[in-house]
Enzyme design. Structure first.
Site, PDB file in Angstrom:
ATOM      1  N   SER A 108       0.867  -1.283   0.017  1.00  0.00           N
ATOM      2  CA  SER A 108      -0.030  -0.089  -0.007  1.00  0.00           C
ATOM      3  C   SER A 108       0.816   1.400   0.004  1.00  0.00           C
ATOM      4  O   SER A 108       1.597   1.411  -1.065  1.00  0.00           O
ATOM      5  CB  SER A 108      -1.058   0.112   1.288  1.00  0.00           C
ATOM      6  OG  SER A 108      -2.004   0.998   1.018  1.00  0.00           O
ATOM      7  N   ASP A 163      -9.916  -4.872  -4.252  1.00  0.00           N
ATOM      8  CA  ASP A 163      -9.294  -3.805  -3.522  1.00  0.00           C
ATOM      9  C   ASP A 163     -10.391  -2.668  -3.427  1.00  0.00           C
ATOM     10  O   ASP A 163     -10.595  -1.813  -4.446  1.00  0.00           O
ATOM     11  CB  ASP A 163      -8.016  -3.402  -3.963  1.00  0.00           C
ATOM     12  CG  ASP A 163      -7.139  -2.625  -2.775  1.00  0.00           C
ATOM     13  OD1 ASP A 163      -7.985  -1.947  -2.079  1.00  0.00           O
ATOM     14  OD2 ASP A 163      -5.910  -2.854  -2.716  1.00  0.00           O
ATOM     15  N   HIS A 197      -7.769  -5.364  -0.101  1.00  0.00           N
ATOM     16  CA  HIS A 197      -6.732  -4.713   0.391  1.00  0.00           C
ATOM     17  C   HIS A 197      -6.051  -5.569   1.277  1.00  0.00           C
ATOM     18  O   HIS A 197      -5.729  -5.144   2.540  1.00  0.00           O
ATOM     19  CB  HIS A 197      -7.125  -3.350   0.936  1.00  0.00           C
ATOM     20  CG  HIS A 197      -5.967  -2.420   0.940  1.00  0.00           C
ATOM     21  ND1 HIS A 197      -5.309  -1.985  -0.335  1.00  0.00           N
ATOM     22  CD2 HIS A 197      -5.240  -1.447   1.863  1.00  0.00           C
ATOM     23  CE1 HIS A 197      -4.452  -1.335  -0.031  1.00  0.00           C
ATOM     24  NE2 HIS A 197      -4.313  -0.902   1.381  1.00  0.00           N
TER      25      HIS A 197
END
Length: 210
Positions: A108, A163, A197
């Protein structure tokens, strides 16, 4: 986390965690897939207010103002964080690890920082593993290939197609931009069906056996 002496190492991974996280969880993850010839370094981001989260203070490599493609970016913070990562690389080189044996990676926000750092570094790196992320300050890069030492760097980029935080579109746009900046044959974009995610072990099993 240092598993073996620097002299015995063939490869090193510097892995950057995501927003609000620390390096501890990634240390535990790497411990489960540890290879004797790889050293893993999982640093912690500083604590700072994050605009996206109503200025709440949390671990963050730089401020995040929004998650849309046209959101303002924290350019000074991104550049400052990249310089910090470069000091980590320099320190490992001083410790006897050639820079071209060092892989940058991250998840991320950490993945975003690993991409930006590699593309702006003057140290030749072994590769980048970027998970569920994007390329920060993309408009600051040239329209054609970069001129630095990492223009042929291998990049493994992975993203889940479910995601909700960093949409797959961001990953796809990043992959296309990366192919204009480095040798496109060295950019691999893997999409994981149903993954949100989060991460999975597969990308780390693809680390090269030097």
């Amino acid at each position: 986390m240092t598993c073996v002496s620097a002299e015995a190492l063939s490869l090193e991974v510097i892995f950057l965690h995501g927003l609000g996280d620390t390096g501890h969880g990634w240390e535990e993850a790497f411990a489960r897939i540890r290879r004797s010839h790889i050293k893993y370094i999982c640093p912690h981001a500083p604590v700072m207010p994050v605009t996206l989260n109503m200025n709440m203070a949390m671990t963050s490599w730089f401020d995040i103002i929004g998650l849309s493609p046209d959101s303002q970016e924290d350019e000074p913070g991104i550049k400052h964080a990249a310089e910090y990562v470069k000091t980590l690389i320099d320190q490992e080189v001083k410790n006897g690890i050639p820079s071209d044996r060092i892989i940058l990676g991250g998840f991320s926000q950490g993945g975003a920082l690993s991409l930006y750092t590699a593309l702006t570094s003057q140290q030749k790196l072994a590769g980048v593993t970027a998970l569920s992320c994007w390329l920060p300050l993309r408009s600051s890069f040239p329209q054609g290939p970069i001129s630095g030492v990492n223009r042929d760097i291998p990049i493994l980029q992975c993203h889940g197609d479910a995601d909700p935080l960093v949409p797959l579109m961001f990953g796809s746009l990043t992959a296309e931009k990366l192919k204009t900046l480095v040798n496109p044959a060295n950019v691999t974009f893997k999409v994981y069906e149903g993954m949100m995610h989060s991460s999975c072990p597969q990308p780390f099993k693809k680390l090269p056996d030097y």
